[in-house]
Scaffold this motif. Structure first.
Motif, PDB file in Angstrom:
ATOM      1  N   LEU A 113      -5.498   0.509   1.867  1.00  0.00           N
ATOM      2  CA  LEU A 113      -5.572   1.245   3.134  1.00  0.00           C
ATOM      3  C   LEU A 113      -6.432   0.503   4.154  1.00  0.00           C
ATOM      4  N   TYR A 116      -4.951  -2.092   6.521  1.00  0.00           N
ATOM      5  CA  TYR A 116      -4.178  -1.672   7.694  1.00  0.00           C
ATOM      6  C   TYR A 116      -5.074  -1.363   8.898  1.00  0.00           C
ATOM      7  N   TYR A 118      -8.473   0.038   8.772  1.00  0.00           N
ATOM      8  CA  TYR A 118      -9.366   1.185   8.637  1.00  0.00           C
ATOM      9  C   TYR A 118     -10.614   0.799   7.848  1.00  0.00           C
ATOM     10  N   THR A 120     -12.600   2.320   4.890  1.00  0.00           N
ATOM     11  CA  THR A 120     -12.311   3.323   3.862  1.00  0.00           C
ATOM     12  C   THR A 120     -13.528   3.480   2.955  1.00  0.00           C
ATOM     13  N   LEU A 318       2.684   6.054   1.159  1.00  0.00           N
ATOM     14  CA  LEU A 318       1.744   5.202   1.884  1.00  0.00           C
ATOM     15  C   LEU A 318       2.155   5.066   3.345  1.00  0.00           C
ATOM     16  N   GLY A 319       3.426   4.793   3.584  1.00  0.00           N
ATOM     17  CA  GLY A 319       3.906   4.639   4.954  1.00  0.00           C
ATOM     18  C   GLY A 319       3.753   5.901   5.772  1.00  0.00           C
ATOM     19  N   LEU A 322       0.021   6.504   6.615  1.00  0.00           N
ATOM     20  CA  LEU A 322      -0.459   5.607   7.670  1.00  0.00           C
ATOM     21  C   LEU A 322       0.093   6.002   9.030  1.00  0.00           C
ATOM     22  N   VAL A 325      -1.793   9.259  10.122  1.00  0.00           N
ATOM     23  CA  VAL A 325      -3.158   9.004  10.560  1.00  0.00           C
ATOM     24  C   VAL A 325      -3.156   8.246  11.894  1.00  0.00           C
ATOM     25  N   GLY A 326      -2.286   7.256  12.014  1.00  0.00           N
ATOM     26  CA  GLY A 326      -2.211   6.501  13.248  1.00  0.00           C
ATOM     27  C   GLY A 326      -1.887   7.370  14.447  1.00  0.00           C
TER      28      GLY A 326
END
Length: 333
Positions: A113, A116, A118, A120, A318-319, A322, A325-326
């Motif tokens: 994570l 990408y 972030y 974490t 996962l996609g 992300l 959150v984005g």
């Protein structure tokens, strides 16, 4: 004669040990918990090994930083190499049936994570003998407060914090999100939130348990469920413990709950609880992205399916996380 006495003594000793073991398993959950902890440890090791090939090379990790004075009050933090500014931050609470697991079991996933863009954080909390409810909730609350207070030196954007968790960690995270956003619930819990609601941008809830009234105490996993809830609650009569019933977060969420990504596999016995929580939040007007799979999805997706990035479902989770959150962070900014 001497040999006979020795044999009688050995037999008596064995009988005493067997009786002691039987009584121990009957009158305390902790011998069973020790077995459960070993099983979780092996599972975490296997998951971490499988994820290793997905970890990017440009992630910096700082391990075992302290957020409190307790032995277990530590955390790991990851961020892209060269980071010198605050980044949106995902704070993850690991699972383990409230009595097992470790931040080490989610370490590689959090590095993925971080790759990408972030920061974490993997939070550790106390579990096992003597660590009963609501201590883990109090500890994660303290960890959030520490991260906010020390945000600048940790590359954390204190106004863009995403709380996350898997399995029991999802329940702890959801409970803490209510504490942060609902003063009346925080009062019932006796826990003062360590961060302001506006700082909590979103929450990610994976493979979680959210309602003890919906658990099956007699089915295939009945022994496991009874054992961990007995141990975590500190009472064998956990279903009738008023304070412990507050863990059933589905009954206590409000429209102030943060935007939520919720997912669970079709082969996970906890999935009905996740689906019920998603429905409840949507009815309250909370933004929800629910990722669930058809009942006939094959092969069935087990508990914690999201950590298997070698499957299409794991990659999809996962996609979607992300993307969710984005989008939330972009709107917040």
């Amino acid at each position: 004669m001497m040999i006979k006495r020795i044999l009688i003594w050995l037999l008596g000793t064995v009988v005493v040990l067997v009786v002691a073991i039987v009584l121990a398993f009957r009158f305390t959950p902790w011998p069973s918990v020790a077995i459960i902890q070993q099983a979780f440890s092996r599972g975490d090791q296997a998951s971490e090994a499988a994820l290793a090939k997905h970890v990017p090379n440009n992630v910096v990790t700082r391990r075992d930083l302290t957020y409190g004075k307790g032995r277990d009050e530590i955390f790991d933090i990851n961020y892209p190499e060269g980071t010198n500014r605050p980044l949106p931050t995902i704070v993850w609470v690991h699972g383990g049936g409230w009595v097992a697991g470790s931040k080490d079991g989610i370490a590689n996933y959090l590095k993925v994570l971080a790759g990408y863009g972030y920061t974490t954080v993997g939070v550790e909390y106390s579990h096992g003998f003597g660590a009963t409810y609501p201590k883990p909730v109090e500890q994660v609350n303290a960890a959030l407060g520490y991260l906010v207070r020390n945000a600048a030196e940790l590359n954390i954007d204190p106004d863009a914090i995403v709380l996350a968790g898997d399995s029991a960690g999802a329940q702890i995270g959801a409970q803490l999100a209510i504490i942060v956003t609902d003063a009346s619930y925080a009062t019932q819990m006796g826990i003062s939130p360590s961060m302001k609601p506006k700082r909590l941008a979103a929450i990610l809830l994976l493979s979680g348990a959210y309602d003890i009234e919906r658990v099956d105490l007699e089915g295939d996993f009945g022994w496991f469920v009874r054992t961990v809830l007995w141990a975590y609650s500190g009472t064998r009569d956990f279903m009738n413990d008023e304070r412990f019933r507050l863990i059933s977060v589905t009954h206590y969420v409000t429209n102030a709950f943060p935007p939520a990504f919720i997912s669970s596999g079709n082969g996970d016995p906890l999935t009905p609880q996740a689906e019920a929580l998603a429905r409840k939040l949507k009815n309250l007007g909370v933004e929800v992205d629910g990722l669930f799979f058809p009942a006939d999805y094959n092969p069935p997706l087990p508990h914690e399916y999201q950590f298997n990035l070698d499957t299409p479902a794991g990659q999809k989770a996962l996609g979607r996380m992300l993307a969710f959150v984005g989008a939330v962070i972009q709107r917040k900014n």
